[in-house]
Write a protein that holds these residues in place. Structure first.
Motif, PDB file in Angstrom:
ATOM      1  N   ARG A  59      20.575  17.761  61.256  1.00 54.22           N
ATOM      2  CA  ARG A  59      19.394  16.947  60.945  1.00 54.22           C
ATOM      3  C   ARG A  59      18.287  17.187  61.978  1.00 54.22           C
ATOM      4  O   ARG A  59      17.110  17.332  61.641  1.00 54.22           O
ATOM      5  N   LEU A  60      18.699  17.268  63.251  1.00 54.06           N
ATOM      6  CA  LEU A  60      17.715  17.495  64.313  1.00 54.06           C
ATOM      7  C   LEU A  60      17.134  18.907  64.223  1.00 54.06           C
ATOM      8  O   LEU A  60      15.928  19.112  64.450  1.00 54.06           O
ATOM      9  N   GLY A  77      13.378  26.809  64.097  1.00 54.92           N
ATOM     10  CA  GLY A  77      13.936  25.524  64.522  1.00 54.92           C
ATOM     11  C   GLY A  77      15.436  25.578  64.725  1.00 54.92           C
ATOM     12  O   GLY A  77      16.161  26.235  63.965  1.00 54.92           O
ATOM     13  N   ALA A  78      15.907  24.897  65.764  1.00 56.64           N
ATOM     14  CA  ALA A  78      17.342  24.864  66.074  1.00 56.64           C
ATOM     15  C   ALA A  78      17.634  23.596  66.867  1.00 56.64           C
ATOM     16  O   ALA A  78      16.715  22.857  67.232  1.00 56.64           O
ATOM     17  N   LYS A  79      18.872  23.323  67.128  1.00 52.14           N
ATOM     18  CA  LYS A  79      19.250  22.229  68.028  1.00 52.14           C
ATOM     19  C   LYS A  79      20.689  22.477  68.455  1.00 52.14           C
ATOM     20  O   LYS A  79      21.473  23.069  67.709  1.00 52.14           O
ATOM     21  N   ALA A 255      10.676   9.146  69.437  1.00 49.64           N
ATOM     22  CA  ALA A 255      12.074   9.429  69.101  1.00 49.64           C
ATOM     23  C   ALA A 255      12.175  10.385  67.915  1.00 49.64           C
ATOM     24  O   ALA A 255      11.338  10.368  67.014  1.00 49.64           O
ATOM     25  N   ASN A 256      13.196  11.220  67.939  1.00 50.39           N
ATOM     26  CA  ASN A 256      13.464  12.134  66.824  1.00 50.39           C
ATOM     27  C   ASN A 256      14.217  11.383  65.731  1.00 50.39           C
ATOM     28  O   ASN A 256      15.021  10.489  66.027  1.00 50.39           O
ATOM     29  N   ASN A 257      13.983  11.765  64.481  1.00 48.83           N
ATOM     30  CA  ASN A 257      14.733  11.210  63.329  1.00 48.83           C
ATOM     31  C   ASN A 257      14.725   9.683  63.303  1.00 48.83           C
ATOM     32  O   ASN A 257      15.782   9.039  63.255  1.00 48.83           O
ATOM     33  N   GLN A 258      13.537   9.124  63.319  1.00 52.09           N
ATOM     34  CA  GLN A 258      13.405   7.652  63.340  1.00 52.09           C
ATOM     35  C   GLN A 258      13.851   6.999  62.038  1.00 52.09           C
ATOM     36  O   GLN A 258      14.398   5.902  62.038  1.00 52.09           O
TER      37      GLN A 258
END
Ligand code: NAI
Ligand code: PHE
Length: 357
Positions: A59-60, A77-79, A255-258
């Protein structure tokens, strides 16, 4: 099941890293590398299960693709997630992880995220050349991210109040960490009032002493009477339970993915609350990455100036949302995905929205 998840979310590659000698269990998710090597922070957290860790990373990573696309960072994009409680983090674990990153030969570029500090980045950078945001001369990404969030708030105020001024504006900030505190300082300097919360009472006390903030218990932050609610701690804080309690006309934070689900974004829209999409607002780190890669002589002031681009990007999305009669999070996804598909189809992404302003 793992490959099905990958297919469902258009993930290109997942790398599992294990080194029992130092207790390392990590996952690197490369979501999309259309625009260049895939970039994304490394998060360290104790997850309830491997599936929970993988779902969080996916998701991130997906958010990073959209964030880097709109920030024109020249990266995909990656995480990565390291599955460990912060108290179990060791130098050996970080070094072993960094050697896995090095082995990927530059396909994955990483920086900090939750529970990975600027000092940790220096350790990682000792083992791999593919670390971003560890430059001693440029400093940590948090002040740049906070400056970008502040610029995003100005765009929101402009749309809602007709003026980007902070006089008589109250901002409720959830999380007085690296980004939240810098943001609080910026709001205070601009003449705004602050309501804050954090699980760390010392962090709240500092904001009360230095910035005249009013600290409230963790759960009271949602119903605070504020113009802006700024989530600067964890993800999934915008959900059915919290949205019903919100007393702000704007949500704009780091914040990420609020949003817990896409439908929660729709619920905000129906309540008439302006939601500034998280990955647009918190792109300061991605802009840092772009400037660091483009200009080896860049100074901290260049990063701060770069973060101000977020004002125009967000304003464009807010105007499009009004014109299309669609929620802001859906419009941001559509614009980012259009650029990505256009680049995939003919290597020629559509013009950035900044140019239309
Ligand atoms: P941080 O770890 O320095 O700060 C987070 C703060 O939130 C801590 O003070 C912590 O005690 C507090 N907190 C945790 N749970 C809480 C709760 N339930 N209620 C209230 N406070 C709580 O992290 P940082 O760097 O400030 O990042 C904040 C958020 O912004 C994270 O979600 C991160 O992913 C995101 N972000 C950070 C960027 C950066 O450049 N540092 C860039 C983009 C996004
Ligand atoms: N982790 C941050 C983010 O979510 C900063 C970062 C951006 C780190 C890009 C590496 C690459 O945006």
């Amino acid at each position: 099941m793992i490959l099905e998840l990958a297919e469902q979310h258009d993930v290109e590659q997942i790398i599992f890293c294990s080194d029992p000698s130092v207790g390392l269990k990590a996952m690197i998710v490369i979501h999309d590398s259309t625009f260049g090597p895939a970039a994304g922070g490394t998060r360290l957290m104790a997850y309830p299960s491997e599936v929970a860790a993988l779902e969080d990373a996916i998701r991130l990573a997906k958010g990073m693709t959209r964030k880097c696309t709109l920030a024109r960072s020249g990266t995909g994009g990656a995480k990565a997630v390291i599955m460990a409680a912060p108290e179990h983090k060791t130098e050996g674990m970080l070094r072993a992880y960094a050697r896995f990153v090095e082995r990927l030969g530059g396909a994955f570029l990483t920086g900090n995220d939750v529970n990975i500090s600027f000092e940790d980045l220096q350790i990682l950078a000792d083992e791999t050349q593919y670390i971003l945001g560890a430059s001693e001369s440029l400093g940590p990404s948090a002040p740049v991210t906070a400056h970008g969030v502040f610029s995003a708030m100005q765009a929101c105020l402009e749309r809602v109040n007709g003026s980007a001024q902070f006089d008589d504006v109250t901002v409720a900030i959830q999380g007085m960490g690296s980004v939240g505190y810098e943001l609080a300082k910026a709001v205070y300097s601009a003449g705004g009032r602050l309501i804050v919360t954090d699980i760390d009472s010392a962090a709240c006390q500092r904001a009360e002493d230095e910035l005249g903030a009013v600290a409230v218990p963790e759960d009271a932050i949602y119903a605070s009477e504020a113009d802006i609610f700024a989530p600067c701690a964890l993800g999934a804080v915008l959900n059915a339970s919290t949205i019903a309690r919100l007393n702000s006309k704007i949500v704009c934070g780091a914040a990420n993915n609020q949003l817990l689900t896409e439908e929660d974004g729709d619920a905000l829209y129906k309540r008439g609350i302006l939601y500034a999409p998280d990955y647009v607002v918190n792109a300061g780190g991605a802009i840092y990455v772009r400037i660091q890669r483009e200009n080896p002589l860049a100074a901290p002031a260049d990063l701060m100036q770069g973060a101000e681009e977020i004002y125009a990007t967000l304003l464009h999305i807010l105007k499009e949302s009004e014109q299309r009669h669609q929620p802001t999070h859906r419009v941001a996804d559509q614009i980012a995905d259009e650029w990505l598909s256009s680049k995939k189809a003919n290597g020629n992404p559509l013009e950035p929205p900044h140019d239309t302003l």
